[in-house]
Scaffold this active site. Structure first.
Site, short mmCIF file in Angstrom:
data_model
loop_
_atom_site.label_atom_id
_atom_site.label_comp_id
_atom_site.label_asym_id
_atom_site.label_seq_id
_atom_site.Cartn_x
_atom_site.Cartn_y
_atom_site.Cartn_z
N SER A 149 76.81 -27.79 -51.52
CA SER A 149 77.68 -26.64 -52.28
C SER A 149 78.78 -27.11 -53.02
O SER A 149 79.20 -28.13 -52.89
CB SER A 149 78.33 -25.47 -51.27
OG SER A 149 77.45 -25.15 -50.36
N1 SAH Z 1 76.52 -26.44 -45.91
C1 SAH Z 1 75.75 -27.38 -46.74
C2 SAH Z 1 75.00 -26.38 -47.93
C3 SAH Z 1 73.41 -26.46 -47.77
S1 SAH Z 1 72.55 -25.31 -48.81
C4 SAH Z 1 76.22 -28.45 -47.30
O1 SAH Z 1 77.61 -28.64 -47.16
O2 SAH Z 1 75.71 -29.22 -47.90
C5 SAH Z 1 72.08 -24.10 -47.42
C6 SAH Z 1 71.31 -24.88 -46.43
O3 SAH Z 1 70.74 -23.77 -45.54
C7 SAH Z 1 70.02 -25.49 -46.83
O4 SAH Z 1 70.03 -26.74 -46.23
C8 SAH Z 1 69.02 -24.79 -46.19
O5 SAH Z 1 67.77 -25.35 -45.62
C9 SAH Z 1 69.52 -23.84 -45.24
N2 SAH Z 1 69.03 -22.79 -44.50
C10 SAH Z 1 68.32 -21.93 -44.99
N3 SAH Z 1 67.83 -20.71 -44.50
C11 SAH Z 1 68.38 -21.21 -43.20
C12 SAH Z 1 68.22 -20.37 -41.83
N4 SAH Z 1 67.54 -19.39 -41.76
N5 SAH Z 1 68.57 -21.24 -40.85
C13 SAH Z 1 69.46 -22.28 -41.00
N6 SAH Z 1 69.59 -23.06 -42.13
C14 SAH Z 1 69.02 -22.44 -43.09
#
Ligand code: SAH
Length: 204
Positions: free
Chosen positions: A55
């Site tokens: 993000s």
């Molecule tokens: N917090 C992260 C942002 C990652 S983007 C960071 O700081 O890098 C969002 C993430 O949510 C992705 O890795 C994606 O695989 C995950 N995601 C999507 N749907 C999900 C679900 N149902 N349960 C858990 N994770 C999920």
């Protein structure tokens, strides 16, 4: 470079100095794939493994500010991704439980975070829509992917007084804060528009 990033996030409107301080401590360049390392301290989202993104620092700061965490709080994160948001929460002294549905990312980040000294309470491979009932209730819950709707289990896993920060919407999301006021009462506040990768329901 990190200090400049923090200054730009502050100018953008983030006021909580404890949050800015945590962002100032986390070495974001270590969380990026090598091709993007030069961009680590630019206030933008970037690709990580498995078509996901780390993000934008401003967004991380915005969500973290809304959580109002205190040292010792029990926090649930949905969407571990690169582990960057998780590290910011650990810097704030919280006990973090974080769920990731992509196995590749789950494995990578589970190895990486302790290697650079960030110990989450628990990293879980699973579906964030269900929350983590066995560890509930939480002081706060943060969803870092765009949710088409607000999953009920997340609301029910908050302590009274607890906060859920979740971007809600399909293509564009409205940052939404729920505060649990009582067993069945929730206060809802809406903030600006953001764009996240989608919170997906089924596993690959
Ligand atoms: N917090 C992260 C942002 C990652 S983007 C960071 O700081 O890098 C969002 C993430 O949510 C992705 O890795 C994606 O695989 C995950 N995601 C999507 N749907 C999900 C679900 N149902 N349960 C858990 N994770 C999920």
């Amino acid at each position: 470079m990190r200090q400049q990033l923090v200054d730009s996030i502050r100018k953008h409107g983030i006021k909580d100095e404890t949050v800015l301080n945590a962002i100032n401590k986390v070495p974001r360049h270590l969380f990026m794939d090598s091709g993007f390392i030069d961009h680590a301290y630019v206030d933008k989202a970037f690709p990580i493994a498995a078509d996901q993104t780390i993000s934008q620092p401003y967004t991380v700061a915005f969500q973290t500010e809304l959580l109002q965490v205190k040292s010792g709080h029990k926090v649930l994160e949905i969407g571990t991704g690169s582990g960057y948001q998780c590290a910011v929460l650990i810097e704030l002294g919280t006990k973090v439980y974080s769920i990731e549905r992509q196995q590749q990312l789950f494995k990578k980040t589970s190895k990486f975070l302790p290697k650079i000294g960030y110990r989450a309470k628990k990293l879980i491979f699973g579906d964030g829509y269900k929350g983590l009932p066995e560890e509930a209730p939480f002081d706060s819950i943060i969803v870092t992917a765009g949710a088409p709707f607000v999953p009920k289990p997340l609301l029910s896993q908050l302590k009274v007084g607890g906060r859920l920060v979740i971007p809600v919407g399909d293509d564009v999301q409205t940052m939404t804060l729920f505060i649990r006021k009582g067993p069945k009462e929730f206060e809802k506040h809406e903030f600006g528009k953001f764009r996240f990768v989608p919170l997906l329901e089924d596993k690959n």
